[in-house]
Design a protein around this motif. Structure first.
Motif, PDB file in Angstrom:
ATOM      1  N   THR A 152       0.831  -1.208   0.000  1.00 27.18           N
ATOM      2  CA  THR A 152       0.000   0.000   0.000  1.00 27.18           C
ATOM      3  C   THR A 152       0.862   1.253   0.000  1.00 27.18           C
ATOM      4  OG1 THR A 152      -1.745  -1.181   1.184  1.00 27.18           O
ATOM      5  CG2 THR A 152      -1.827   1.220   1.233  1.00 27.18           C
ATOM      6  N   GLY A 153       1.946   1.251   0.769  1.00 27.12           N
ATOM      7  CA  GLY A 153       2.851   2.394   0.770  1.00 27.12           C
ATOM      8  C   GLY A 153       3.518   2.607  -0.574  1.00 27.12           C
ATOM      9  N   LEU A 154       3.906   1.522  -1.249  1.00 26.92           N
ATOM     10  CA  LEU A 154       4.513   1.640  -2.563  1.00 26.92           C
ATOM     11  C   LEU A 154       3.512   2.127  -3.607  1.00 26.92           C
ATOM     12  CD1 LEU A 154       6.707  -1.598  -2.659  1.00 26.92           C
ATOM     13  CD2 LEU A 154       7.511   0.757  -2.472  1.00 26.92           C
ATOM     14  N   ALA A 155       2.248   1.747  -3.442  1.00 29.64           N
ATOM     15  CA  ALA A 155       1.225   2.181  -4.397  1.00 29.64           C
ATOM     16  C   ALA A 155       0.976   3.678  -4.318  1.00 29.64           C
ATOM     17  CB  ALA A 155      -0.077   1.419  -4.148  1.00 29.64           C
ATOM     18  N   ALA A 156       1.314   4.300  -3.200  1.00 25.39           N
ATOM     19  CA  ALA A 156       1.048   5.730  -3.015  1.00 25.39           C
ATOM     20  C   ALA A 156       2.137   6.617  -3.605  1.00 25.39           C
ATOM     21  CB  ALA A 156       0.879   6.042  -1.530  1.00 25.39           C
ATOM     22  N   ILE A 157       3.246   6.027  -4.068  1.00 22.17           N
ATOM     23  CA  ILE A 157       4.326   6.825  -4.652  1.00 22.17           C
ATOM     24  C   ILE A 157       4.623   6.312  -6.056  1.00 22.17           C
ATOM     25  CG2 ILE A 157       5.360   7.370  -2.421  1.00 22.17           C
ATOM     26  CD1 ILE A 157       7.424   5.224  -2.903  1.00 22.17           C
ATOM     27  N   ASP A 158       5.227   7.147  -6.855  1.00 18.01           N
ATOM     28  CA  ASP A 158       5.609   6.783  -8.226  1.00 18.01           C
ATOM     29  C   ASP A 158       7.019   6.212  -8.196  1.00 18.01           C
ATOM     30  OD1 ASP A 158       5.983   6.492 -10.909  1.00 18.01           O
ATOM     31  OD2 ASP A 158       5.472   8.558 -11.445  1.00 18.01           O
ATOM     32  N   ILE A 159       7.116   4.906  -7.914  1.00 21.80           N
ATOM     33  CA  ILE A 159       8.434   4.297  -7.750  1.00 21.80           C
ATOM     34  C   ILE A 159       9.203   4.242  -9.065  1.00 21.80           C
ATOM     35  CG2 ILE A 159       7.724   2.957  -5.743  1.00 21.80           C
ATOM     36  CD1 ILE A 159       7.499   0.533  -7.542  1.00 21.80           C
ATOM     37  N   THR A 163      12.846   5.852  -9.346  1.00 20.88           N
ATOM     38  CA  THR A 163      13.952   4.961  -9.683  1.00 20.88           C
ATOM     39  C   THR A 163      14.712   5.467 -10.899  1.00 20.88           C
ATOM     40  OG1 THR A 163      12.744   3.065  -8.775  1.00 20.88           O
ATOM     41  CG2 THR A 163      14.559   2.595 -10.273  1.00 20.88           C
ATOM     42  N   GLU A 164      13.992   5.858 -11.930  1.00 13.87           N
ATOM     43  CA  GLU A 164      14.656   6.359 -13.138  1.00 13.87           C
ATOM     44  C   GLU A 164      15.426   7.644 -12.858  1.00 13.87           C
ATOM     45  OE1 GLU A 164      11.534   6.724 -15.951  1.00 13.87           O
ATOM     46  OE2 GLU A 164      11.372   4.569 -16.341  1.00 13.87           O
ATOM     47  N   ALA A 165      14.841   8.543 -12.045  1.00  5.81           N
ATOM     48  CA  ALA A 165      15.542   9.790 -11.727  1.00  5.81           C
ATOM     49  C   ALA A 165      16.822   9.516 -10.944  1.00  5.81           C
ATOM     50  CB  ALA A 165      14.612  10.710 -10.937  1.00  5.81           C
ATOM     51  N   ALA A 166      16.752   8.599  -9.968  1.00  9.16           N
ATOM     52  CA  ALA A 166      17.938   8.291  -9.170  1.00  9.16           C
ATOM     53  C   ALA A 166      19.003   7.586 -10.001  1.00  9.16           C
ATOM     54  CB  ALA A 166      17.534   7.429  -7.975  1.00  9.16           C
ATOM     55  N   GLU A 167      18.594   6.658 -10.864  1.00  8.01           N
ATOM     56  CA  GLU A 167      19.565   5.953 -11.695  1.00  8.01           C
ATOM     57  C   GLU A 167      20.216   6.891 -12.707  1.00  8.01           C
ATOM     58  OE1 GLU A 167      17.373   2.724 -13.347  1.00  8.01           O
ATOM     59  OE2 GLU A 167      17.791   1.381 -11.651  1.00  8.01           O
ATOM     60  N   SER A 168      19.481   7.885 -13.193  1.00  7.00           N
ATOM     61  CA  SER A 168      20.068   8.853 -14.118  1.00  7.00           C
ATOM     62  C   SER A 168      21.125   9.716 -13.444  1.00  7.00           C
ATOM     63  CB  SER A 168      18.972   9.753 -14.703  1.00  7.00           C
ATOM     64  OG  SER A 168      18.416  10.586 -13.694  1.00  7.00           O
ATOM     65  N   ALA A 178      17.571   1.816  -0.637  1.00  2.00           N
ATOM     66  CA  ALA A 178      17.891   2.226   0.728  1.00  2.00           C
ATOM     67  C   ALA A 178      17.673   3.710   0.963  1.00  2.00           C
ATOM     68  CB  ALA A 178      19.338   1.847   1.059  1.00  2.00           C
ATOM     69  N   ARG A 179      17.966   4.568  -0.037  1.00  2.00           N
ATOM     70  CA  ARG A 179      17.942   6.009   0.159  1.00  2.00           C
ATOM     71  C   ARG A 179      16.683   6.689  -0.362  1.00  2.00           C
ATOM     72  NH1 ARG A 179      23.172   7.950   0.808  1.00  2.00           N
ATOM     73  NH2 ARG A 179      22.152   9.933   1.322  1.00  2.00           N
ATOM     74  N   ILE A 180      15.949   6.023  -1.249  1.00  2.00           N
ATOM     75  CA  ILE A 180      14.763   6.633  -1.844  1.00  2.00           C
ATOM     76  C   ILE A 180      13.483   5.916  -1.439  1.00  2.00           C
ATOM     77  CG2 ILE A 180      13.640   7.309  -4.000  1.00  2.00           C
ATOM     78  CD1 ILE A 180      16.191   8.831  -3.396  1.00  2.00           C
ATOM     79  N   ILE A 181      13.436   4.600  -1.650  1.00  2.00           N
ATOM     80  CA  ILE A 181      12.198   3.859  -1.430  1.00  2.00           C
ATOM     81  C   ILE A 181      11.890   3.716   0.064  1.00  2.00           C
ATOM     82  CG2 ILE A 181      10.984   1.698  -1.852  1.00  2.00           C
ATOM     83  CD1 ILE A 181      11.479   3.435  -4.320  1.00  2.00           C
ATOM     84  N   LEU A 182      12.870   3.279   0.845  1.00  2.00           N
ATOM     85  CA  LEU A 182      12.632   3.061   2.274  1.00  2.00           C
ATOM     86  C   LEU A 182      12.153   4.322   3.005  1.00  2.00           C
ATOM     87  CD1 LEU A 182      15.449   0.605   3.431  1.00  2.00           C
ATOM     88  CD2 LEU A 182      12.988   0.199   3.376  1.00  2.00           C
ATOM     89  N   ARG A 264      16.729  16.327  -1.772  1.00  2.00           N
ATOM     90  CA  ARG A 264      17.195  15.187  -0.991  1.00  2.00           C
ATOM     91  C   ARG A 264      17.437  13.973  -1.870  1.00  2.00           C
ATOM     92  NH1 ARG A 264      13.464  15.351   4.506  1.00  2.00           N
ATOM     93  NH2 ARG A 264      14.097  17.438   5.179  1.00  2.00           N
ATOM     94  N   ILE A 265      16.735  13.891  -2.985  1.00  2.00           N
ATOM     95  CA  ILE A 265      16.934  12.751  -3.872  1.00  2.00           C
ATOM     96  C   ILE A 265      18.236  12.895  -4.657  1.00  2.00           C
ATOM     97  CG2 ILE A 265      16.005  11.534  -5.888  1.00  2.00           C
ATOM     98  CD1 ILE A 265      13.243  12.225  -4.937  1.00  2.00           C
ATOM     99  N   SER A 266      18.491  14.101  -5.153  1.00  2.00           N
ATOM    100  CA  SER A 266      19.603  14.255  -6.080  1.00  2.00           C
ATOM    101  C   SER A 266      20.953  14.351  -5.379  1.00  2.00           C
ATOM    102  CB  SER A 266      19.379  15.498  -6.950  1.00  2.00           C
ATOM    103  OG  SER A 266      19.265  16.648  -6.130  1.00  2.00           O
ATOM    104  N   ASN A 267      20.996  14.967  -4.203  1.00  2.00           N
ATOM    105  CA  ASN A 267      22.271  15.214  -3.538  1.00  2.00           C
ATOM    106  C   ASN A 267      23.100  13.960  -3.270  1.00  2.00           C
ATOM    107  OD1 ASN A 267      22.003  17.916  -3.647  1.00  2.00           O
ATOM    108  ND2 ASN A 267      21.346  18.204  -1.528  1.00  2.00           N
ATOM    109  N   PRO A 268      22.500  12.846  -2.767  1.00  2.00           N
ATOM    110  CA  PRO A 268      23.343  11.688  -2.443  1.00  2.00           C
ATOM    111  C   PRO A 268      24.049  11.096  -3.648  1.00  2.00           C
ATOM    112  CG  PRO A 268      21.202  11.525  -1.387  1.00  2.00           C
ATOM    113  CD  PRO A 268      21.115  12.638  -2.369  1.00  2.00           C
TER     114      PRO A 268
END
Length: 275
Positions: A152-159, A163-168, A178-182, A264-268
């Motif tokens: 249910t928690g995963l369904a509420a966000i656009d994983i 994921t694509e933004a972090a991998e890019s 560990a840093r985005i989904i959790l 917070r997503i892009s900095n790490p």
């Protein structure tokens, strides 16, 4: 109009009385151990009992171990199924719901047949192996609650977008998890964790048939041999449940599905400039 306003209050009051009166009666009975006066003698005897401390601490350790294993198992599985294997969702949901269909007594007898001292994996040959088997059984019992909460928690966000933004930005799949989904499903994980804690604390069948000193068999033993102490234990268990709900509200302050800020997503994952 008056009837439409009064009726909900009547229903609310009746529901509150239905739930609160047995609780008040149990509390009042637990205070009557000393004849003719109210006292906390039953609670003193319970807390002074070494078996209470041993069984409760044992169940707490089992509950925390179950939560850790459940999170490590469920979060990556639910994430990967939603991201890459959406067609397998019905199958995974069916498997995680099986513990609600299979009685715990059938489950533990299956464990005893598969992992007894004469099998290839003799978990029950040692106390450590039996404890591991008990924790794994608790993980199985908690699957429906932990998986539903995390899913249910995963369904509420656009994983997929996260994921694509972090991998890019150069993040590995492990870092994304560990840093985005959790962080974004933290309230959902806490919800499943506290449900798991409540299940493990009160579980009786697995611990009893595996002959482990858990809190559930201790509750049953005290209830079968004493009068006032079981009422005190019931109030203690009720307080533990409400404490879990309070911790859920305290640590799950951010609503499920609240996406972390882009900063917070892009900095790490920002690559350092070459020297």
């Amino acid at each position: 109009m008056r009837a439409s306003r009064v009726l909900p209050w009547i229903v609310t009051i009746l529901g509150a009385l239905y739930f609160l009166l047995p609780l008040v009666a149990t509390l009042e009975f637990s205070l009557r151990m000393v004849r003719g006066t109210y006292s906390l003698e039953a609670y003193r005897i319970v807390f002074a009992d070494a078996r209470f401390r041993q069984s409760f601490s044992f169940s707490v350790v089992c509950a925390l171990s179950t939560i850790v294993i459940g999170v490590l198992l469920i979060v990556p599985t639910a994430y990967w199924v939603r991201l890459r294997l959406p067609r397998l969702r019905p199958l995974v949901e069916f498997v995680t719901l099986l513990p609600l269909v299979i009685p715990p007594i059938v489950l533990v007898f299956g464990y005893l047949r598969l992992y007894n001292s004469s099998s290839l994996m003799p978990f029950t040959a040692t106390l450590t192996g039996t404890n591991i088997l008990l924790v794994l059984g608790y993980v199985t019992l908690s699957l429906p609650y932990m998986y539903r909460a995390v899913d249910t928690g995963l369904a509420a966000i656009d994983i997929r977008t996260l994921t694509e933004a972090a991998e890019s930005l150069g993040a590995s799949r492990r870092t994304v998890l560990a840093r985005i989904i959790l962080p974004n499903v933290r309230p959902a994980i806490l919800s499943g964790a506290f449900l798991t804690f409540a299940i493990v604390i009160g579980e009786f069948v697995l611990a009893s048939l595996l002959n482990r000193p858990a809190f559930g068999p201790y509750l049953q033993n005290v209830g079968a041999n004493r009068a006032y102490e079981p009422a005190a234990l019931a109030m203690i268990a009720f307080a533990i449940t409400w404490a879990c709900m309070g911790l859920l509200q305290l640590f799950g302050g951010r609503r499920a599905g609240a996406v972390a800020a882009p900063r917070r997503i892009s900095n790490p994952f920002r690559r350092k400039a070459a020297p």
